[in-house]
Scaffold this motif. Structure first.
Motif, PDB file in Angstrom:
ATOM      1  N   VAL A 154      50.863  79.857 -22.669  1.00  0.00           N
ATOM      2  CA  VAL A 154      51.035  78.435 -22.376  1.00  0.00           C
ATOM      3  C   VAL A 154      52.305  77.949 -23.061  1.00  0.00           C
ATOM      4  CG1 VAL A 154      50.015  76.133 -22.617  1.00  0.00           C
ATOM      5  CG2 VAL A 154      48.534  78.112 -22.211  1.00  0.00           C
ATOM      6  N   LEU A 155      53.180  77.289 -22.298  1.00  0.00           N
ATOM      7  CA  LEU A 155      54.405  76.740 -22.888  1.00  0.00           C
ATOM      8  C   LEU A 155      54.488  75.245 -22.583  1.00  0.00           C
ATOM      9  CD1 LEU A 155      57.334  79.265 -22.212  1.00  0.00           C
ATOM     10  CD2 LEU A 155      56.074  78.904 -24.334  1.00  0.00           C
ATOM     11  N   ASN A 156      55.066  74.513 -23.521  1.00  0.00           N
ATOM     12  CA  ASN A 156      55.286  73.076 -23.351  1.00  0.00           C
ATOM     13  C   ASN A 156      56.751  72.862 -22.983  1.00  0.00           C
ATOM     14  OD1 ASN A 156      55.775  70.380 -23.666  1.00  0.00           O
ATOM     15  ND2 ASN A 156      54.851  70.229 -25.706  1.00  0.00           N
ATOM     16  N   GLU A 157      56.984  72.254 -21.821  1.00  0.00           N
ATOM     17  CA  GLU A 157      58.363  72.076 -21.344  1.00  0.00           C
ATOM     18  C   GLU A 157      59.215  71.282 -22.337  1.00  0.00           C
ATOM     19  OE1 GLU A 157      58.697  70.336 -17.385  1.00  0.00           O
ATOM     20  OE2 GLU A 157      60.853  70.666 -17.378  1.00  0.00           O
ATOM     21  N   GLN A 158      58.581  70.399 -23.088  1.00  0.00           N
ATOM     22  CA  GLN A 158      59.339  69.560 -24.034  1.00  0.00           C
ATOM     23  C   GLN A 158      59.638  70.279 -25.343  1.00  0.00           C
ATOM     24  OE1 GLN A 158      60.419  67.216 -22.413  1.00  0.00           O
ATOM     25  NE2 GLN A 158      58.850  67.319 -20.824  1.00  0.00           N
TER      26      GLN A 158
END
Ligand code: AMP
Ligand code: MG
Length: 350
Positions: A7-11
């Motif tokens: 899971v990655l957070n675009e921000q």
């Protein structure tokens, strides 16, 4: 094959994960990743073996070319030849974003990536995870939508996992796709630029930058024109839910009455029935599986949720699905293009 999901957070992108994903791609592996249009199934665009792996993971016919994704405009010239001034104007205006352009290819691009064609489709996505991954990979990622061939394109990682778990090396979950429909494709290899697939960037938006009216491939406008679409992928049955989808068009009151009548008939035969409607029209339907695709006249909202809703009907094992037709102006042209394909062009006029 074991598929790792991260899971990655675009921000706030974890660069260690991106570096690792980039190495998988450089080594010939496959990584699914989020873009603003739909999720992509990525491989090294310059490695023929990677492209072959993409076709086999998707079950996609190998004459259906892949779009090459770049992260900066200057890389366009590495893979494309004869790039006209208009294409640069469009790139400056709409890249990064949901626009794909087709040019003559340079020899560095293998025919395995272009489905045997001497042309190459190129896009520069705006999603930051996508851009970081392309950079980490070395600059050129071939990526079709990350669904099994024929199914609706995935707009969240959940549906990528459903289709691709066990078939690829890694899936990056970056949340829901913002746009929800695939890119607009414009062909620059003919006499005039031509839209081969309508999308979020409309003919009007292209025309305003180019200063000329931009037409659409006639083969995709009408179902039974007998013409062969210029984008090979547009000839295949696509985006289809498992249930039978019917579109009803006409005066709103008549559409509502017709859908209620057809749904009641199906229910009495024991079928599970679903309806696609808007916030404004929803109250008029007698249906326990009603799905709302935003507000009437707000094409962006419909685009954002259409593929998700088609997938949800699969989850619910819905057997008969009815949808209102949508206004074809602006992004509505792309919405109706996808909906008509999903319905196998089954449309009833009332
Ligand atoms: P997807 O990657 O699933 O969004 O599908 C890509 C679409 O782009 C398909 O409809 C392809 O046929 C089309 N496409 C990709 N490259 C070319 C090309 N060189 N010429 C014409 N159409 C292309
Ligand atoms: Mg696709």
């Amino acid at each position: 094959m074991k598929t790792e999901t991260v899971v990655l957070n675009e921000q706030n992108i974890d660069t260690e994960v991106i570096e690792r994903a980039g190495r998988i791609l450089k080594d010939g592996g496959l990584v699914a990743f989020p873009t603003e249009t739909v999720y992509g199934l990525g491989g090294d665009a310059l490695n023929p073996a990677s492209s072959e792996r993409i076709y086999s993971a998707k079950g996609r016919p190998s004459d259906n070319p892949l779009i090459v994704h770049i992260y900066r405009i200057e890389d366009l010239e590495t893979i494309a030849a004869d790039i006209p001034e208009g294409a640069y104007k469009l790139a400056e205006t709409y890249w990064p974003g949901p626009l794909t352009m087709i040019f003559h290819k340079k020899p560095i691009v293998p025919l395995e990536t272009t489905g045997g064609l001497e042309t190459v489709a190129v896009r520069m996505p705006s999603n930051r995870i996508a851009a970081a991954l392309i950079k980490a990979e070395g600059g050129f990622i071939a990526a079709p939508s990350a669904n099994l061939s024929g199914k609706p394109s995935p707009t969240s990682a959940r549906y990528v996992i459903e289709d691709m778990d066990g078939r690829i090396d890694m899936i990056i979950d970056g949340g829901d796709s913002e746009v929800g429909l695939e890119s607009t494709i414009v062909d620059f290899t003919g006499e005039n630029p031509l839209i081969l697939r309508p999308g979020y960037i409309t003919a009007e938006m292209l025309g305003s930058v180019l200063g000329i009216a931009v037409g659409t491939d006639r083969a995709i406008i009408s179902a039974d024109s007998g013409l062969k679409p210029k984008a090979p992928g547009m000839k295949y049955r696509h985006y289809a839910p498992k249930g039978e989808l019917t579109i009803v068009t006409g005066d709103p009151d008549a559409v509502r009455a017709k859908i209620n009548e057809l749904a009641a008939g199906d229910r009495s035969k024991g079928f599970s029935v679903g309806v696609i409607a808007t916030k404004e029209t929803a109250a008029g339907y007698k249906c326990d599986n009603l799905k709302i695709v935003g507000s009437k006249g707000k094409g962006e909202e419909t685009a954002h949720s259409l593929f998700r809703v088609l997938r949800e009907f699969d989850d619910d094992n819905t057997e008969k699905i009815y949808s209102e037709a949508f206004d074809e102006t602006g992004v509505g042209a792309a919405i109706m293009n996808r909906l008509l394909k999903a319905a196998g062009h089954h449309i009833i006029s009332v």
